[in-house]
Design an enzyme around this catalytic site. Structure first.
Site, short mmCIF file in Angstrom:
data_model
loop_
_atom_site.label_atom_id
_atom_site.label_comp_id
_atom_site.label_asym_id
_atom_site.label_seq_id
_atom_site.Cartn_x
_atom_site.Cartn_y
_atom_site.Cartn_z
N GLU A 1 0.84 -1.20 0.00
CA GLU A 1 0.00 0.00 0.00
C GLU A 1 0.87 1.24 0.00
O GLU A 1 1.77 1.39 0.84
CB GLU A 1 -0.89 0.04 1.24
CG GLU A 1 -2.13 -0.80 1.18
CD GLU A 1 -3.07 -0.55 2.35
OE1 GLU A 1 -4.21 -1.01 2.28
OE2 GLU A 1 -2.67 0.11 3.33
N CYS A 2 0.62 2.16 -0.92
CA CYS A 2 1.21 3.50 -0.95
C CYS A 2 2.73 3.45 -0.84
O CYS A 2 3.41 3.25 -1.83
CB CYS A 2 0.58 4.37 0.15
SG CYS A 2 0.74 6.15 -0.16
N GLY A 3 3.29 3.63 0.35
CA GLY A 3 4.74 3.56 0.49
C GLY A 3 5.29 2.23 0.02
O GLY A 3 6.39 2.16 -0.56
N SER B 1 -0.93 -0.65 -4.64
CA SER B 1 -1.80 0.48 -4.93
C SER B 1 -1.50 1.62 -3.97
O SER B 1 -1.04 1.41 -2.85
CB SER B 1 -3.27 0.06 -4.79
OG SER B 1 -4.13 1.18 -4.86
#
Length: 471
Positions: A334-336, A438
Site C-alpha cells: 500500500e502507498c509507500g 496500490s
C-alpha cells in the site's frame, strides 16, 4: 466507566494535543484506557498507542460501515475504564463535504458525549457565537463542554469565560500557548513516533499538562454518566474469521515495520492473525535478508521518501525481495509499499534512488497532495482481490507514478461517485498473480473475504514451495 470524544471546531484546533494530554494524564494514574481515532488517519493512532500501551482502532464508517463502527467501539471498550476518541477535522466535516464519516456522525453512532476544542488565539466574545452554533446545529450531538486552546493571557481568559457564561457552556480545560508541547510535523502530518527519540519526555510533559489544565471532577462525572452499561448497541463480537476447518493454515507472512513503513490498521492485522497467519516483522532499512521460509509479504504505507537513500543502499534485501516476488510470493503493498516496489523513487531534492524494481514504473515526490476517499472497482485479480469487486479506500500521498501501470489493478472514482463522470474514472495500481500494489489504503473490517483470499494465496504458495522441495 464510559467514553468521551475529543472534537475540534476545525482542523488544527489542537484536538490531538488535548487527546494526548488526557490520555497521558489517565495513564499516569495507571488507568486502563482504550483509544480510538475517527477517520482513516494512521499517525495519530501511533501516538495514542505509545501512550496507552495497547492497539488503537479507527472508527471510519466510509471505509467500513455504521454497524462496524458500533461493534468496534463496544468490543474494544468493554473491558476498559475509559474510552477516548479523537475526532477528525472539524466536528461536522465528513466525506465529500457531507456529514457522513464526520466526528458528529460517529458521536451519534456510539452515543458518546463530545468535548469541543476551540482555538481561541484570535477570539474573545465571538467564541460564544461559535460554540453556540456548534452545540445547536445538531441536537443529537451532545457537546458537554469546551477546551479553550492557545489562550494568550489571564485577561484573555477572563473575556473567554464571560463569553461562555452567556451561553451556559462549561469550560472543562484551558491550554495556554506552550511551544514545549508542540509536536514536529511535515508534508503528511505529524512526524511518526518511531522517529522521535524524546517521546517519553514529551509524554511526561503532556501528562503534567493534562493533570493541570483540565477539570477532572467534571470529566470523571461525564465518563461515569456515559457508562458502557447503558449503551443502546448490541456488543457483537469482532471475530469475523472463518471456521478453523476452513482456514488457510499456519503461514508465515513478513511485514515491513520500521521508520519507513509503519502505516497499518490494527483490524487488518488482527484479521490475518485470526486466520492463523503469523506476522513476522522485518526492516527494509536495516535487515540484509528477509525472515526465512516466508509464504507472503506485506509492505504498508509510511515515509519511504524520507529514507530513500538508506532503502536504496540496502541492495541485498532489494534483490532478495525482487527474486521472491518473481518466484510468485504473494505480496500486498500500500502507498509507500507501492513506491518501494517500483524501479526508482525520486525524492523532494529531485534525486532518484533505485528501489526493488518488481513494478516497471517510477515514483516521484511532488508538491501536489492527493487526498480523499476512493471508490475502487477491481479490474485485475491479485493475491487479495477478485475481478469485479468494489469497495471504499483512501488515498493520502504527495507522489506520482509513471508510466501508468500496464496492469492496472483498479478503476477509481471519488466521493461521492455521483459527482464523478465516467470519463474521470482513472486506472490505478498494479496487479498480477503475485503482486497487489496500490496507493489506495484499504480497511478490511467489512470485507473478511480480503484477508481470507490473501491467506489462501499465501497457503497456495506454501504448498507449491513444499511440493517443489520434495521433488
Amino acid at each position: 466507566m464510559g467514553g468521551l470524544i475529543i472534537a475540534g471546531d476545525r482542523s488544527g484546533s489542537g484536538k490531538t494535543t488535548v487527546t494526548m494530554a488526557i490520555l497521558s494524564a489517565l495513564r499516569s494514574q495507571r488507568s486502563v484506557v482504550q483509544a480510538f481515532k475517527v477517520g482513516p488517519d494512521y499517525i495519530d493512532p501511533m501516538f495514542h498507542r505509545a501512550i496507552v500501551g495497547q492497539p488503537v482502532y479507527n472508527l471510519d464508517p466510509v471505509l467500513t460501515s455504521e454497524s462496524y463502527v458500533q461493534r468496534c467501539f463496544l468490543s474494544h471498550s468493554a473491558t476498559t475504564s475509559y474510552a477516548v476518541v479523537e475526532g477528525v477535522m472539524g466536528l461536522f466535516d465528513g466525506a465529500g463535504g457531507t456529514d457522513y464519516g464526520s466526528t458528529a456522525h460517529v458521536a451519534r453512532l456510539i452515543h458518546c458525549p463530545v468535548l469541543l476544542v476551540v482555538d481561541c488565539a484570535r477570539l474573545s466574545r465571538s467564541l460564544a457565537a461559535i460554540v453556540h452554533g456548534y452545540s445547536t446545529l445538531d441536537r443529537r450531538v451532545n457537546i458537554v463542554g469546551v477546551v479553550l486552546n492557545r489562550v494568550g493571557s489571564d485577561r484573555h481568559l477572563a473575556m473567554l469565560k464571560v463569553a461562555m457564561q452567556s451561553i451556559n457552556m462549561p469550560i472543562l480545560g484551558v491550554l495556554r500557548r506552550e511551544d514545549a508541547i508542540t509536536l514536529p510535523d511535515r508534508h503528511l502530518g505529524l512526524v511518526p513516533t518511531d522517529e522521535l527519540s524524546d517521546l517519553p519526555q514529551r509524554f511526561q510533559r503532556l501528562a503534567a499538562l493534562g493533570q493541570r489544565c483540565f477539570d477532572w471532577v467534571a470529566l470523571e462525572t461525564i465518563f461515569e454518566q456515559s457508562s458502557f452499561k447503558d449503551r443502546r448497541l448490541a456488543p457483537e463480537t469482532m471475530n469475523d474469521s472463518v471456521p478453523r476447518s476452513e482456514r488457510a493454515g499456519k503461514i508465515r507472512v513478513g511485514i515491513a515495520r520500521d521508520r519507513a513503513f509503519n502505516f497499518y490498521y490494527e483490524d487488518n492485522l488482527a484479521s490475518l492473525t485470526r486466520l492463523d497467519v503469523e506476522l513476522i516483522p522485518f526492516s527494509p532499512l536495516t535487515d540484509e535478508h528477509l525472515p526465512p521460509d516466508l509464504n507472503g509479504l506485506v509492505l504498508g504505507g509510511g515515509f519511504p521518501e524520507m529514507f530513500a537513500e538508506q532503502l536504496s543502499r540496502n541492495a541485498v534485501l532489494k534483490q532478495e525481495i525482487a527474486h521472491h516476488i518473481a518466484s510468485g510470493l504473494p505480496t500486498y503493498a500500500e502507498c509507500g509499499g507501492l513506491m518501494y516496489l517500483c524501479q526508482a523513487l525520486t525524492d523532494f531534492e529531485r534525486q532518484p534512488w533505485p528501489m526493488v524494481g518488481a513494478i516497471p514504473a517510477r515514483t516521484t515526490m511532488t508538491g501536489k497532495l492527493t487526498l480523499g476517499y476512493r471508490r475502487v472497482m477491481v479490474k485485475r485479480c491479485s493475491p487479495l482481490v477478485e475481478l469485479g469487486q468494489q469497495f471504499w479506500g483512501h488515498e493520502f500521498h504527495r507522489s506520482a507514478i509513471a508510466p501508468v501501470a500496464a496492469k492496472p489493478l483498479y478503476q477509481l472514482t471519488g466521493y461521492p461517485t455521483s459527482l464523478i463522470s465516467s470519463s474521470q474514472r482513472m486506472p490505478e495500481g498494479w496487479g498480477d498473480s503475485s503482486i497487489h500494489a496500490s496507493y489506495v489504503h484499504l480497511h478490511w473490517g467489512v470485507h473478511p473475504e480480503l484477508p481470507k483470499r490473501f491467506a489462501q494465496s499465501c497457503h497456495s504458495f506454501m504448498t507449491k514451495s513444499a511440493e517443489s522441495t520434495t521433488r
